[in-house]
Design an enzyme around this catalytic site. Structure first.
Site, mmCIF file in Angstrom:
data_model
loop_
_atom_site.group_PDB
_atom_site.id
_atom_site.type_symbol
_atom_site.label_atom_id
_atom_site.label_comp_id
_atom_site.label_asym_id
_atom_site.label_seq_id
_atom_site.Cartn_x
_atom_site.Cartn_y
_atom_site.Cartn_z
ATOM 1 N N ASN A 3 0.874 -1.173 0.000
ATOM 2 C CA ASN A 3 0.000 0.000 0.000
ATOM 3 C C ASN A 3 0.914 1.227 0.000
ATOM 4 O O ASN A 3 1.448 1.623 1.032
ATOM 5 C CB ASN A 3 -0.903 -0.031 1.239
ATOM 6 C CG ASN A 3 -1.909 1.105 1.231
ATOM 7 O OD1 ASN A 3 -1.816 2.028 0.422
ATOM 8 N ND2 ASN A 3 -2.863 1.046 2.142
ATOM 9 N N ARG A 5 -2.370 -1.911 -3.775
ATOM 10 C CA ARG A 5 -3.588 -1.117 -3.636
ATOM 11 C C ARG A 5 -3.500 0.069 -4.595
ATOM 12 O O ARG A 5 -2.499 0.789 -4.598
ATOM 13 C CB ARG A 5 -3.709 -0.609 -2.206
ATOM 14 C CG ARG A 5 -4.911 0.277 -2.055
ATOM 15 C CD ARG A 5 -4.896 0.993 -0.745
ATOM 16 N NE ARG A 5 -6.124 1.768 -0.637
ATOM 17 C CZ ARG A 5 -6.229 2.871 0.081
ATOM 18 N NH1 ARG A 5 -5.202 3.319 0.755
ATOM 19 N NH2 ARG A 5 -7.359 3.523 0.135
ATOM 20 N N HIS A 40 -12.976 3.086 -0.747
ATOM 21 C CA HIS A 40 -12.965 2.090 0.333
ATOM 22 C C HIS A 40 -13.583 0.768 -0.133
ATOM 23 O O HIS A 40 -14.061 -0.025 0.690
ATOM 24 C CB HIS A 40 -13.787 2.561 1.562
ATOM 25 C CG HIS A 40 -13.203 3.717 2.323
ATOM 26 N ND1 HIS A 40 -13.976 4.697 2.888
ATOM 27 C CD2 HIS A 40 -11.931 4.025 2.632
ATOM 28 C CE1 HIS A 40 -13.212 5.570 3.512
ATOM 29 N NE2 HIS A 40 -11.956 5.190 3.361
ATOM 30 N N ARG A 84 -12.639 16.249 6.299
ATOM 31 C CA ARG A 84 -13.379 16.541 5.053
ATOM 32 C C ARG A 84 -14.837 16.854 5.374
ATOM 33 O O ARG A 84 -15.429 16.234 6.248
ATOM 34 C CB ARG A 84 -13.333 15.336 4.109
ATOM 35 C CG ARG A 84 -11.954 15.027 3.611
ATOM 36 C CD ARG A 84 -11.973 13.836 2.656
ATOM 37 N NE ARG A 84 -10.717 13.125 2.743
ATOM 38 C CZ ARG A 84 -10.590 11.815 2.642
ATOM 39 N NH1 ARG A 84 -11.644 11.046 2.425
ATOM 40 N NH2 ARG A 84 -9.412 11.244 2.744
ATOM 41 N N GLU A 100 -8.062 -4.719 4.618
ATOM 42 C CA GLU A 100 -7.965 -4.467 3.176
ATOM 43 C C GLU A 100 -6.795 -5.238 2.564
ATOM 44 O O GLU A 100 -6.878 -5.717 1.438
ATOM 45 C CB GLU A 100 -7.805 -2.958 2.939
ATOM 46 C CG GLU A 100 -9.108 -2.216 3.186
ATOM 47 C CD GLU A 100 -8.929 -0.762 3.545
ATOM 48 O OE1 GLU A 100 -8.426 -0.480 4.651
ATOM 49 O OE2 GLU A 100 -9.289 0.103 2.733
#
Ligand code: ADP
Length: 352
Positions: free
Chosen positions: A7, A64, A153, A214, A337
């Site tokens: 990743n 990823r 995601h 955010r 993940e």
């Protein structure tokens, strides 16, 4: 076979090494401060070289990749054409894809001939129907500029949906699942019969829930209004919406839910307001996605806040299922993940 999962971020590379198909984690680690001032690790090539000094003998690498646009609906073996496509998507994911690509290119250089697979955050959401992913904008923007909802995601939503079905011992294709990934970035997905049918993030990861920094959904007219009022340019407004909003912006304290909960308990009103807004938005999306699927059998919470904050989970669920014939199962599932990427990489290598 051992699979290395990479990743690669802008200044860090996380890795995990799995033994497949046993799904056994053999080792993991993190290289940080890549390319930063004063760091001895100048680029991703140097970072990856350090990782490869620690581990060896693996059969493939899974990477990823954040944005695959409409080009990638499932994981793919990386060749030059795939590299070109990932590069093309850098313009719509400028914070993520260039870093992911740097990791891929470093691996290609250091491990020539080894099979490498790209697993995209957007791929799981490629099953959304057009009425869910097209915005109410001139249609030509979609055709010419690729402006649409993509969602993110995806690897996490897919992993926890599978895990929910496994734990409940029910086939995934019989379940209506709402998955809530609540970390620093937050998103919710409606997963009907194993397929993502809607998700809260959009063309970029800014849409949807209120997140750590955010803003999530806002009146789009606010963007130009704030630019005028505050004299901001494009980079300035992007910075405000991405980095100075959300929990941090409302509370003026922190983007970290732990800090906010403790300040709210001590009587801080803005910390409490930030938490209330965060929960209210989650509740609205859960209600909307239950309506979209005509019910909900399972509600899953995952990621930092979803896994560790029972108070947030309880408040997000309070009262919302009173209208349902049967109450959904509520599960807390630790997302993984990297394991999902290892599974998909292994699956693809075996098919090849
Ligand atoms: P990222 O999206 O960066 O991977 P995480 O999934 O770690 O982030 O989520 C970060 C959020 O989760 C923070 O708001 C933090 O307060 C919360 N969090 C993480 N770990 C814990 C924990 N052990 N207990 C309570 N809250 C936690």
């Amino acid at each position: 076979m051992r699979i290395l999962v990479i990743n690669s971020g802008s200044s860090s590379i996380k890795y995990k090494l799995f033994k497949m198909p046993q799904e056994k984690l053999i080792s993991k680690g993190l290289i940080e401060h890549i390319g930063e001032k004063g760091s001895v690790i100048h680029d991703h090539y140097a970072g990856l070289k350090m990782i490869l000094e620690k581990i060896n003998s693996f059969g493939a690498v899974g990477h990823r990749v954040v944005h695959g646009g409409e080009a990638f609906q499932r994981p793919v073996l990386i060749d030059n054409a795939v590299v070109r496509k990932i590069r093309q998507h850098c313009s719509i994911a400028p914070l993520h894809n260039p870093a992911n690509l740097a990791g891929i290119l470093a691996c290609k250089k250091l491990l020539p001939g080894l099979k490498q697979v790209a697993v995209f955050d957007t791929a799981f959401h490629q099953t959304l129907p057009d009425y869910a992913y097209i915005y109410g904008l001139p249609y030509g923007y979609y055709q010419k500029l690729g402006i649409r909802k993509y969602g993110f995601h995806g690897t996490s939503h897919e992993y926890v949906a599978h895990e929910a079905a496994r734990r409940l011992k029910k086939p995934l294709h019989r379940l209506k699942i709402i998955t809530c990934h609540l970390g620093n970035g937050c998103s919710i997905a409606a997963v009907n019969k194993g397929k993502s049918v809607d998700t809260s993030m959009g063309m970029t990861p800014l849409e949807g829930l209120v997140m750590g920094t955010r803003c999530g959904d806002i009146d789009p007219a606010l963007v130009t209004h704030i630019m005028r009022k505050k004299g901001l340019d494009i980079a300035g407004i992007e910075d405000i919406l991405n980095k100075a909003s959300g929990l941090a912006g409302v509370s003026g304290i922190s983007n970290d839910m732990r800090a906010l909960l403790s300040r709210a308990k001590a009587g801080n009103k803005r910390a409490r307001l930030a938490i209330d807004i965060f929960i209210y938005r989650i509740k609205k999306y859960i209600g909307a996605y239950a309506a979209v699927m005509g019910g909900c059998d399972v509600l899953v919470f995952t990621a930092g806040i979803g896994e560790n904050q029972p108070e947030i989970r309880a408040r997000a669920c309070r009262g919302i299922f009173d209208y349902f014939k049967t109450k959904p199962a509520i599960l807390v599932i630790s997302t993984d993940e990297e394991l999902m990427i290892a599974r998909q990489t292994y699956g693809l290598i075996r098919e090849d």
